[in-house]
Design a protein around this motif. Sequence first.
Motif, mmCIF file in Angstrom:
data_model
loop_
_atom_site.group_PDB
_atom_site.id
_atom_site.type_symbol
_atom_site.label_atom_id
_atom_site.label_comp_id
_atom_site.label_asym_id
_atom_site.label_seq_id
_atom_site.Cartn_x
_atom_site.Cartn_y
_atom_site.Cartn_z
ATOM 1 N N LEU A 160 -1.378 -19.025 -1.996
ATOM 2 C CA LEU A 160 -0.572 -17.601 -2.276
ATOM 3 C C LEU A 160 -1.660 -16.987 -2.583
ATOM 4 N N ARG A 161 -1.461 -16.106 -2.659
ATOM 5 C CA ARG A 161 -2.228 -14.198 -2.711
ATOM 6 C C ARG A 161 -2.324 -14.224 -3.908
ATOM 7 N N THR A 162 -3.996 -13.956 -3.213
ATOM 8 C CA THR A 162 -4.809 -13.964 -5.114
ATOM 9 C C THR A 162 -4.926 -12.195 -5.744
ATOM 10 N N GLN A 163 -4.473 -11.907 -3.966
ATOM 11 C CA GLN A 163 -4.658 -10.405 -4.716
ATOM 12 C C GLN A 163 -3.938 -9.583 -3.688
ATOM 13 N N THR A 164 -3.658 -8.421 -3.850
ATOM 14 C CA THR A 164 -2.847 -7.651 -2.390
ATOM 15 C C THR A 164 -3.883 -7.060 -1.566
ATOM 16 N N SER A 165 -5.012 -7.479 -1.169
ATOM 17 C CA SER A 165 -6.604 -6.691 -0.392
ATOM 18 C C SER A 165 -5.279 -7.227 0.526
ATOM 19 N N PRO A 166 -5.610 -8.687 1.491
ATOM 20 C CA PRO A 166 -5.382 -8.862 2.579
ATOM 21 C C PRO A 166 -3.663 -8.182 3.165
ATOM 22 N N MET A 167 -3.433 -6.936 2.231
ATOM 23 C CA MET A 167 -2.867 -5.872 3.169
ATOM 24 C C MET A 167 -3.266 -4.674 3.694
ATOM 25 N N GLN A 168 -4.823 -4.867 2.848
ATOM 26 C CA GLN A 168 -5.024 -4.233 3.983
ATOM 27 C C GLN A 168 -5.746 -4.628 5.482
ATOM 28 N N ALA A 169 -5.906 -5.536 5.271
ATOM 29 C CA ALA A 169 -6.224 -6.080 6.815
ATOM 30 C C ALA A 169 -5.232 -5.858 7.197
ATOM 31 N N ARG A 170 -4.025 -6.196 7.354
ATOM 32 C CA ARG A 170 -2.066 -6.161 7.661
ATOM 33 C C ARG A 170 -2.345 -5.137 8.458
ATOM 34 N N VAL A 171 -2.930 -3.921 7.750
ATOM 35 C CA VAL A 171 -2.452 -2.806 7.717
ATOM 36 C C VAL A 171 -3.300 -1.927 9.021
ATOM 37 N N MET A 172 -4.436 -1.897 8.263
ATOM 38 C CA MET A 172 -5.381 -2.028 9.310
ATOM 39 C C MET A 172 -5.442 -1.961 10.792
ATOM 40 N N GLU A 173 -5.216 -3.340 10.828
ATOM 41 C CA GLU A 173 -4.874 -4.087 12.077
ATOM 42 C C GLU A 173 -4.178 -3.632 13.154
ATOM 43 N N GLN A 174 -3.024 -3.350 12.237
ATOM 44 C CA GLN A 174 -1.895 -2.540 13.306
ATOM 45 C C GLN A 174 -1.700 -1.030 13.419
ATOM 46 N N TYR A 175 -2.974 -0.411 13.001
ATOM 47 C CA TYR A 175 -2.810 1.241 12.832
ATOM 48 C C TYR A 175 -3.351 1.937 13.585
ATOM 49 N N ASP A 176 -2.805 3.081 13.865
ATOM 50 C CA ASP A 176 -3.001 4.061 15.210
ATOM 51 C C ASP A 176 -3.418 5.126 14.780
ATOM 52 N N PHE A 177 -4.943 5.630 14.719
ATOM 53 C CA PHE A 177 -5.306 6.411 14.279
ATOM 54 C C PHE A 177 -4.926 8.195 15.115
ATOM 55 N N SER A 178 -3.974 7.521 16.159
ATOM 56 C CA SER A 178 -3.742 9.583 16.007
ATOM 57 C C SER A 178 -2.210 9.881 15.748
ATOM 58 N N GLN A 179 -2.156 8.665 14.593
ATOM 59 C CA GLN A 179 -1.299 9.624 13.771
ATOM 60 C C GLN A 179 -1.657 9.959 12.709
ATOM 61 N N GLY A 180 -3.121 10.015 12.589
ATOM 62 C CA GLY A 180 -3.450 11.076 11.496
ATOM 63 C C GLY A 180 -4.349 9.652 10.581
#
Length: 338
Positions: A160-180
Amino acid sequence: LRQQGLEQIKAAANLEELNQIRIKYLGKKGPINQALRQMKTVTAEQRPQIGALANTVRDDLQTAITQTKDQLNQKQLAVQLAQETIDVTLPGRPRALGTAHVITQVMDDIEHLFISLGYQVIPGPEVEEDHYNFEMMNLPKDHPARDMQDTFYITNEILLRTQTSPMQARVMEQYDFSQGPLKMISPGKVYRRDTDDATHSHQFNQIEGLVIDQHITMADLKGTLELVARHVFGQERQIRLRPSYFPFTEPSVEVDVSCFACGGQGCRICKYTGWIEVLGAGMVHPNVLVNCGIDPQVYGGFAFGLGPDRFAMLKYGINDIRELYANDVRFLEQFQGE
Ligand code: FA5
């Protein structure tokens, strides 16, 4: 017989009574049918007369029954209509309307603030992988800082996640910086094997925040956090930033708000410090960026994790976090929202 029958039909009080009368006079064993059956015993001259008489009596009674039946039906309908009329002048009965839970209200308020600043809201899973909750966040298996968050494990790898921080990784690894630039918050429930007390719950909420772009500085973080604190608590509440440690940020800070109960003097609720910690934050650690495939030489940013339960307590002077989870309607009704 005819006269007697007609009188009884007229006097019938309801359909059931009328039916009994019909059976009595016109039924198979009734006097008319009996008379007709005995026709063979009378003389040939009398037969047509008696037959005609019996038929007239039967027809008269039948007509009377049909009439009375119609009348009774109408009467019944009238009674029914009178009983079923709706009095539109009666005052309405108010329905008990529920309201959003006080934590939901506080979270919605914070979410709206960030949406107005151009952040995306991205929810994530409460049942999480060790990989995202810890490893991607720069906490390998043997890292001593894992002890900072006592964890409910489901299997070796699932927790059970102990923090919402794993969402940092889930979002960053998918993110396309050409979007800004990346600007997101991720609200949701988290779980820890903490002993419940006035300020700790084993299940509570966090809102994660993450901004990644070029040239982001600590001043951006500080300005954003001040904005949140003032938005929720008002200009008069005091705030302090303390240097702290998180494995996924460097430098790291913790933000405290002056205690609502003692005004900073020190009391049981703030454990005699005068302050209540409401969020952790910092500049995203280069190792986390690398784990997510982002070049730390080009991109950087800040992250924070705030506790809406503590925000709600400070905002409304709730002196025990357990009140938020006891579901006592008398408590919840005090927060009707806007
Ligand atoms: C963290 O959970 C970090 N993930 C926060 C973070 C995110 C730091 C991003 C840096 C960058 P911490 O364990 O301090 O940090 O918890 C964050 C906040 O959650 C606390 O400030 C507090 O408001 C709240 N919190 C922590 N434990 C509890 C608890 N048991 N009950 C209620 N609220 C809690």
